[in-house]
Design an enzyme around this catalytic site. Structure first.
Site: not given
Lengths: 116, 363
Positions: B220-221, B224, B249, B279-280, B308
């Site tokens: 998911h990240d 970054k 990101h 996911h944000h 998260d």
């Protein structure tokens, strides 16, 4: 195989050449199996079954004996037994039974030749 | 390789069973085959059948007389056919006479050949040898294919494990940059998988889909990696400009995953892309980057989102300390760290009793 022995067996209706081929030409082995023939119980079973008029048991014994004789190339005996099996199968019990004197004669000649 | 061939051969029997009620007949046949095979004998159909049933794989061929006391050859053949053994062991009838009716039945029951007495050694040996060899070859081939299949499955499993390992390694490497241990991605995966497997959220999903979603959550990240160190590792609050960069990101993650062709062909890809990008997002539509609202956000993106937040609150981060469990739950319930669907919240609080055990070491 010695000539005398060969002629003895041939005279009893055994096709020795044919029989030898079944034993890969091994005369000793043929002798060994021929020696077992007088002890084979199927002839006795055949006689007993006919004595008791048990057609089914007679057919079974006659049939098996025919197979043995065939394997040992007892041409004469196996020819008679083939005929007998055919009569049994056709339901001709008495015709089959009537073949017994011939069969017995051939059987005894064969056994005698084997026993030398 | 040579050892493998031997192994195949060892699994193939070389014993012939001769079933005939006459000793002389058995002896003649025995004599024909004994130079090439080991032999066993049975004096009637019943004895023959019980020998076969006791250990079918012991025999590479069965030679069956037809007229026999107790149980005749055809009856034996019927039993063998019932037990589906005629396809495993070649059966031959050896008989002084045949009628077309029993011949027909014998072939129908799966007999391989019918051989007439008196037998001719050369012919009987040839006919039986070729069929025995055929059955052996078939069995060897079957054994080999089976072993190759097992090996292929093992290899496939290894490749899948390697793939998962690579994905975790990549994601963990990115985690390291903002000073986290890599435990974060593994916990996100565990929480995602747990919620899908143990709450109604997973209803209608197959085990494979759930595994794919769980693996996708690990990534998911990944975006970054495109965020500069000074922002990623900043100990305090981000400025509005820094936060705008930080927010990218999500989009960067999607772009990165798009560029891995092997991943695009994989069942994980659709989930991974969706989760990395979304996911944000927030249930109330005030998230980023696309401002999706409600069920416009996929279930998996919603789940990773709450996982998260839960994980970030429960652990120490470069910008904050770990919060106690009660505070974490209150903040999530009160919507201080995003808004979530009521159903997601319900399932999450149900599962949290178990999930909190992931943080025992942090407490």
């Amino acid at each position: 195989m010695e000539q005398v022995r060969l002629e003895q067996l041939e005279s009893a209706g055994i096709d020795v050449k044919d029989a030898l081929s079944r034993f890969m030409g091994n005369a000793n082995l043929l002798e060994k199996f021929l020696k077992k023939f007088p002890d084979d119980q199927n002839y006795k079973k055949l006689c007993e079954a006919l004595e008791a008029d048990d057609a089914e048991a007679a057919l079974a014994a006659s049939h098996t004996l025919k197979g043995v004789c065939g394997n040992l190339s007892m041409t004469e005996l196996s020819g008679l037994l083939t005929e007998q099996v055919r009569e049994f199968r056709a339901g001709e019990y008495s015709s089959a039974k009537e073949l017994m004197p011939k069969i017995t004669a051939a059987y005894e000649r064969t056994v005698a030749a084997i026993n030398g | 390789m040579s050892m493998e061939v031997n192994k195949d051969d060892n699994m193939v029997s070389d014993m012939i069973l001769i079933v005939d009620d006459d000793e002389i007949n058995r002896g003649i046949i025995d004599n024909i085959f004994s130079p090439y095979y080991s032999t066993d004998e049975a004096a009637d159909g019943l004895e023959g059948l019980s020998k076969i049933l006791a250990d079918p794989d012991k025999y590479c061929a069965i030679l069956l007389d037809v007229m026999m006391p107790k149980m005749n050859g055809l009856e034996v053949l019927r039993k063998l056919s019932d037990e589906e053994l005629t396809s495993r062991i070649p059966v031959f009838l050896i008989t002084a006479e045949v009628n077309s009716e029993s011949l027909h039945e014998a072939y129908h029951l799966g007999v391989m050949d019918v051989i007439l007495k008196p037998v001719t050694p050369y012919i009987v040996l040839r006919r039986i040898n070729s069929i025995v060899e055929l059955f052996r070859a078939r069995k060897r081939l079957g054994n080999r294919v089976e072993r190759q299949n097992i090996k292929l499955l093992e290899n496939a499993k290894k490749i899948i494990e390697l793939n998962q390992g690579m994905i975790e390694a990549l994601s963990t490497a990115i985690e390291f940059r903002n000073g986290e241990s890599g435990e974060h991605v593994r916990r996100i995966r565990d929480i995602t998988q747990y919620l899908l497997e143990h709450t109604e959220l997973g209803e209608g999903l197959t085990a494979e889909q759930i595994n794919n979603i769980a693996l996708a959550s690990v990534m998911h990240d990944v975006g970054k990696i495109a965020i500069p160190d000074n922002i990623l590792g900043k100990p305090g609050r981000l400025t509005p400009e820094e936060f705008e960069i930080m927010k990218t990101h999500t989009v960067q993650g999607g772009l990165l995953l798009e560029k891995i062709p092997q991943l695009r062909d994989n069942g994980v890809y659709e989930y991974a892309f969706d989760i990395a990008r979304h996911h944000h997002e927030r249930w109330d539509g005030r998230g980023y980057p696309d401002g999706l609202k409600g069920d416009e956000i996929s279930l998996w993106a919603q789940i990773v989102s709450i996982a998260d937040v839960y994980d970030a609150l429960s652990c120490k981060r470069c910008y904050k300390d770990a919060f106690p469990r009660e505070k974490v739950l209150r903040m999530i319930r009160d919507g201080e760290c995003g808004t979530f669907s009521p159903k997601l919240l319900k399932c999450f609080f149900e599962a949290e009793e178990t999930l909190c055990k992931l943080y025992d070491g942090n407490a």
